[in-house]
Scaffold this motif. Structure first.
Motif, PDB file in Angstrom:
ATOM      1  N   UNK A 193       0.827  -1.193   0.000  1.00  0.00           N
ATOM      2  CA  UNK A 193       0.000   0.000   0.000  1.00  0.00           C
ATOM      3  C   UNK A 193       0.869   1.255   0.000  1.00  0.00           C
ATOM      4  N   UNK A 194       0.334   2.350  -0.527  1.00  0.00           N
ATOM      5  CA  UNK A 194       1.051   3.617  -0.557  1.00  0.00           C
ATOM      6  C   UNK A 194       0.140   4.765  -0.187  1.00  0.00           C
ATOM      7  N   UNK A 195      -0.566   4.647   0.926  1.00  0.00           N
ATOM      8  CA  UNK A 195      -1.531   5.660   1.350  1.00  0.00           C
ATOM      9  C   UNK A 195      -0.819   6.930   1.798  1.00  0.00           C
ATOM     10  N   UNK A 196      -1.252   8.100   1.339  1.00  0.00           N
ATOM     11  CA  UNK A 196      -0.659   9.358   1.823  1.00  0.00           C
ATOM     12  C   UNK A 196      -0.822   9.482   3.334  1.00  0.00           C
ATOM     13  N   UNK A 197       0.251   9.818   4.008  1.00  0.00           N
ATOM     14  CA  UNK A 197       0.194   9.906   5.468  1.00  0.00           C
ATOM     15  C   UNK A 197      -0.845  10.915   5.970  1.00  0.00           C
TER      16      UNK A 197
END
Length: 441
Positions: A282-286
Motif C-alpha cells: 500500500x502507498x496511502x498518503x500519510x
C-alpha cells in the motif's frame, strides 16, 4: 560485514535508546495539571490567570525556532545541554515557589520561568528528532512513532513515579521535573550523535524494521504496565516500590537492541523477499491518517461535552490517541515533503501551532468560559464544578476538528503524487531484492 555488525551500526541503535530515554522525560510540558492547583492556591489566581500561565509554558515552544536554527550549526550534545540547563532553571524556580522555600514570585516572573521550562523541551526534541531521522532516513515513520510514543508515556511515567514514591506531592513533582531531565540529557550527550550511514540495502532495511518492531513491542508493554498501575487504585508502600523498580527495568529494556545488533549478522536477501513484498503493498498518503484522527477526535470531544457516566474517560482516551497519531504522522510528513537538510528549523516551525492553539483555546476560550460559570471562593480565586464548566469548549473543539478534517483531506489530495513516487521507489527496492535473491538460486 554490514553495519549492523560494526561499532557504528550498534552506535546508532545505542543513540536511539538514548533518544528514547530523553523523550521519556520530555513530556513535562503536559504535566502542568499535576501542580497547577498548588500555583493557583499560593498565588490566588483566577482560572483565566492560571490558564495564561499554561499559555506562557506553551509560548516557550514558539522560541523553539532558535533551537531549529541552532541544530544546523551545533552538535547534538550542545543542544541537549542547553535544554537541560534551561529546564533545570525553569522548573527549579517553580519548585522553590511551590515548596515555599521562597515567597511567590510576581506573576510576570512566573510566566518567564514557565516559558523557560516549555522552551527547554524544544531543544531536547530538536536534538533527538533531527539526529535520529538522519541516522535512520529510510525509516522515518517508525522512528517518529517510537519517539513520540515515549513522549506520550512520559507524563504517565512522571506522574506514576511521583504517586508511587511521594504521594503526588506537587513540590516533589516539580523537583523531579527539574532534576531528572537534566541528568538524562547530560547522560545522552555521550551516546546520541549523528552517525553517517551508507545507503542501506534491502536486507539492512528489513533488519531495521525488525528492530523497530521490538521497540514498539517494548513501548506497548510499558504503556500497559503504566495503565495497570493507574486503574488498580491505591497501593501499599511495598507494591509501589516494586512498581518503580519494574518501571526502571522496562525503561532499560531497549538496551537489548544495541547489544543484539552488535553481535548479530544482517538478514540475507532471501530472508526479506516475502516480507518486503507484503509491506510495500500500500502507498496511502500519510495526511489521510491525520484526517481519520480528526474524525475520532471530534467524537471524543462530543463525548466529553455530553458528560454521560464514563464519557469523560472515553473522550479523553480518544482525544489522547488521536493527538498521538497527529504528532507521529506530522513529523515524517514534514521530512518527506521538505527533506532533512533544515529539518530542525522546519520541525520547530510546525510546532508553532501549539502555543497559538494554547493561547486561543486554553488562554482565551476555556479560561473565559470557565470564569463565566465559576463562583468566587474565600481567599481569592474561583471554582466551577459540573458539566457546564467546559461543555461549550468541547463543542467548539469538535467543530474545529471538522475544519481540520477538511484541511487534512485537501493536503492528502495535494500530496498524492509525492507518496506515489515514494511508493514506487520502495517497490523498486523490493523488486531489486527479489531479483538478486533469484539470481543466487
Amino acid at each position: 560485514m554490514g553495519p549492523f555488525f560494526s561499532l557504528s551500526g550498534a552506535g546508532k541503535w545505542l543513540g536511539l535508546v538514548a533518544a528514547i530515554w530523553v523523550q521519556a522525560i520530555c513530556g513535562n510540558n503536559y504535566t502542568f495539571a499535576n501542580y497547577s492547583d498548588a500555583l493557583k492556591s499560593l498565588m490566588s489566581l483566577t482560572q483565566l490567570q492560571l490558564n495564561n500561565l499554561s499559555v506562557a509554558k506553551d509560548v516557550g515552544k514558539a522560541f523553539g525556532v532558535v533551537a531549529g536554527f541552532a541544530s544546523d550549526c551545533l552538535p547534538t550534545s550542545v543542544l541537549l545541554i542547553i535544554g537541560s540547563v534551561e529546564g533545570f532553571i525553569g522548573y527549579g524556580a517553580q519548585w522553590l515557589v511551590v515548596s515555599r522555600r521562597i515567597h511567590p514570585l510576581p506573576y510576570w516572573q512566573m510566566c518567564v520561568f514557565l516559558c523557560m521550562g516549555g522552551n527547554s523541551t524544544t531543544w531536547m526534541n530538536t536534538a533527538v528528532l533531527v539526529t535520529c531521522m538522519r541516522n535512520f532516513p529510510k525509516n522515518r515513520g517508525p522512528v517518529s512513532g517510537i519517539l513520540k510514543g515515549y513522549v506520550g508515556l512520559s507524563t504517565a511515567i512522571f506522574t506514576d513515579i511521583c504517586t508511587a514514591l511521594f504521594s503526588s506531592d506537587p513540590s516533589t513533582f516539580l523537583f523531579i521535573l527539574a532534576v531528572v531531565p537534566a541528568i538524562v540529557c547530560l547522560t545522552a550527550t555521550f551516546f546520541l550523535h549523528e552517525i553517517p550511514t551508507p545507503t542501506s540495502n534491502p536486507s539492512e532495511l528489513r533488519q531495521e524494521t525488525l528492530y523497530f518492531h521490538v521497540f514498539n513491542g517494548i513501548a506497548i508493554i510499558l504503556a500497559v504496565y503504566l495503565l495497570a498501575f493507574d486503574i488498580t487504585g491505591n497501593h501499599g508502600r511495598v507494591l509501589s516500590l516494586a512498581f518503580a523498580v519494574g518501571l526502571l527495568v522496562l525503561l532499560a529494556t531497549p538496551l537489548s537492541v544495541p547489544l543484539y545488533s552488535f553481535i548479530s549478522k544482517p538478514l540475507s536477501d532471501s530472508d526479506i523477499e516475502r516480507p518486503m513484498k507484503v509491506s510495500l503493498k500500500f502507498g496511502t498518503p500519510r495526511p489521510l491518517w491525520n484526517a481519520a484522527s480528526q474524525v475520532l477526535m471530534a467524537i471524543g470531544y462530543i463525548a466529553m461535552a455530553l458528560a454521560l457516566p464514563g464519557s469523560l474517560y472515553i473522550g479523553s482516551i480518544l482525544v489522547g490517541i488521536c493527538y498521538g497519531v497527529r504528532l507521529t504522522i506530522t513529523v515524517p510528513v514534514a521530512s518527506e515533503l521538505f527533506g532533512l537538510k533544515y529539518y530542525g528549523l522546519l520541525y520547530n516551525i510546525l510546532i508553532l501551532n501549539l502555543p497559538l492553539g494554547s493561547f486561543l483555546f486554553s488562554g482565551l476560550l476555556a479560561g473565559y468560559l470557565y470564569d463565566v460559570q465559576a463562583t468566587v471562593v474565600d481567599g481569592g480565586g474561583n471554582t466551577c464544578v459540573g458539566a457546564q464548566c467546559y461543555c461549550l469548549v468541547f463543542v467548539i473543539m469538535a467543530l474545529t476538528c471538522v475544519v481540520g478534517l477538511g484541511l487534512d483531506v485537501l493536503l492528502a489530495v495535494r500530496t498524492r503524487n509525492v507518496y506515489v513516487r515514494i511508493h514506487e521507489s520502495k517497490r523498486a527496492i523490493a523488486v531489486s531484492a527479489t531479483d538478486c535473491s533469484s539470481a543466487k538460486y
